[in-house]
Scaffold this active site. Structure first.
Site, short mmCIF file in Angstrom:
data_model
loop_
_atom_site.label_atom_id
_atom_site.label_comp_id
_atom_site.label_asym_id
_atom_site.label_seq_id
_atom_site.Cartn_x
_atom_site.Cartn_y
_atom_site.Cartn_z
N HIS A 1 0.08 -15.66 8.15
CA HIS A 1 0.65 -14.54 7.40
C HIS A 1 1.99 -14.16 8.04
O HIS A 1 2.44 -14.81 8.97
CB HIS A 1 -0.32 -13.35 7.40
N ASP B 1 -6.98 -12.98 -3.20
CA ASP B 1 -7.19 -14.10 -4.11
C ASP B 1 -7.63 -15.34 -3.35
O ASP B 1 -6.99 -15.68 -2.33
CB ASP B 1 -5.90 -14.42 -4.86
N HIS C 1 0.81 -1.22 0.00
CA HIS C 1 0.00 0.00 0.00
C HIS C 1 0.84 1.26 0.00
O HIS C 1 0.39 2.33 0.42
CB HIS C 1 -0.96 -0.02 1.19
#
Length: 417
Positions: free
Chosen positions: A108, A358, A17
């Site tokens: 993650h 996704d 980002h």
């Protein structure tokens, strides 16, 4: 480290980002015709929002060459490549009750990045995001153009499994695809154009592709995710590439592929299935090479192999046969389901991830795998070219093979453009 390669060196930068992502490419040979049009096709194949089976993040991923070329020709100086981030939504990672950033997302990189650096990007995963691969794909497109022009190298990847759906499922007769004539025929002929005819999954078989598409759609609709395997073939690769003992070509390929986000496995040639094949079948017998024209930019080899269970590499060095390998990708870590977890403060909580993600990374991973393959081969080509050029300056001894003009590297290869 954010730099890959020893000769053809690529340093990537940028967060998911942030304002932009991109890379610096060092040691690209001068005199190569290069514009954004050579790079953009692979960027477009990688970009998000390609179908209902990928993240809807709306990014054009338009690449800009910032340096290293003039009048569409490489100068030999560092090439700067930039892609602007246009559709960032950092607010998806905070606000609304207990801040999502208060929880490490299961599987993650939030927690490990914080443990390593003492600080982490608060949105999108930062450098652990798949958006980091934009620089790799851009640099890979440059490497690939040089390899194609100088040596005729072709690199094609495709989806070979999604979940439990396989293009070539292991069987008693063929525990490894390396003995399956249908697989060998496919990797000998398949093109990127053919692969992209089977969007959005990129599996070059209409029936299997439909089943894979349904699998991904089912997981998406359940706010879940699924993994799979990308298969890649490198055709017309020069023989003699690879730097034993620690930088064997299959080792650098494994390094490259396992550096990609979400990868969990790598196998080359017969792979794990080859463990079930006896040596009498697995050994690649040498045969006299057919009387064909010399490969582009190379002298004609005297020998080839009858089979190719080795995957084009023996002793860590390419033998001129097709190089083929598989890369396994896990299910994407960020899913839309509520998950029990623990916050950074140690208190139990429930995480329901927002954002756009996704349900399966495999279709978009195809051009990324191709890019990393190109970077590996390009680096090895420059290493071997330097060695051959240096050796060509020495007198030929009885125990050595003279270096032909076509093997001396860039100058001779350019004569075949």
């Amino acid at each position: 480290m954010s730099t890959f390669g020893q000769y053809f060196r690529v340093s990537t930068y940028g967060e998911s980002h942030g304002k932009s992502v991109g890379c610096i490419v060092d040691n690209c040979p001068p005199g190569l015709q290069l514009t954004e049009d050579d790079i953009q096709p692979q960027m477009t194949r990688r970009r998000p929002g390609q179908s209902a089976l990928t993240t809807p993040r709306n990014e054009k991923d338009k690449v800009e060459i910032q340096s290293g070329t003039e009048f569409g020709v490489t100068l030999g100086t560092p090439i700067g490549l930039r892609v602007l981030n246009e559709d960032q939504r950092p607010h998806d990672y905070g606000g609304g009750g207990k801040n999502i950033d208060a929880f490490p997302r299961p599987s993650h990189a939030d927690w490990t990045y914080l443990e390593k650096y003492g600080v982490k990007a608060s949105s999108g995963g930062g450098r652990s995001s798949a958006r980091e691969t934009i620089g790799r794909v851009a640099a890979g497109a440059i490497a690939e153009k040089y390899l194609r022009v100088a040596y005729g190298v072709e690199i094609v990847a495709f989806t070979s499994s999604v979940g439990s759906e396989f293009l070539f499922p292991p069987s008693r007769e063929h525990p490894t695809a390396s003995t399956n004539p249908a697989f060998l025929d496919l990797i000998d002929k398949v093109t990127r154009t053919q692969v992209d005819e089977f969007l959005p999954v990129r599996c070059p078989d209409a029936t299997v592709c439909k089943r894979m598409e349904q699998v991904i759609a089912d997981f998406r609709d359940r706010h879940d995710s699924i993994g799979g395997v990308v298969t890649c073939v490198i055709r017309h690769c020069p023989s003699g590439l690879g730097e034993p003992c620690f930088d064997k070509l299959e080792a650098t390929l494994a390094h490259a592929m396992l550096s990609l986000p979400a990868t969990k496995g790598f196998e080359i040639g017969s792979g794990f299935g080859g463990c079930e094949v006896p040596g009498s079948i697995h050994n690649d017998a040498f045969v006299k090479a057919p009387a064909t024209a010399a490969p582009l930019g190379r002298s004609k080899p005297k020998l080839t192999t009858k089979t190719n269970n080795s995957g084009g590499i023996q002793g860590g060095i390419t033998n001129g046969a097709h190089i083929y390998f598989n890369v396994a990708f896990k299910p994407p870590a960020t899913i839309g389901q509520m998950q029990d977890t623990v916050g950074y403060d140690g208190e139990a909580g429930v995480l329901e991830a927002k954002g756009r993600h996704d349900p399966c990374v495999i279709p978009r991973a195809v051009p990324i795998v191709e890019a990393m393959a190109a970077l590996v081969v390009m680096d090895a080509v420059l290493a071997q070219s330097a060695r051959q050029t240096a050796r060509s300056l020495l007198p030929v001894l009885p125990m050595t093979i003279p270096v032909s003009q076509s093997e001396k590297g860039v100058g001779a290869a350019n004569g075949h453009q």
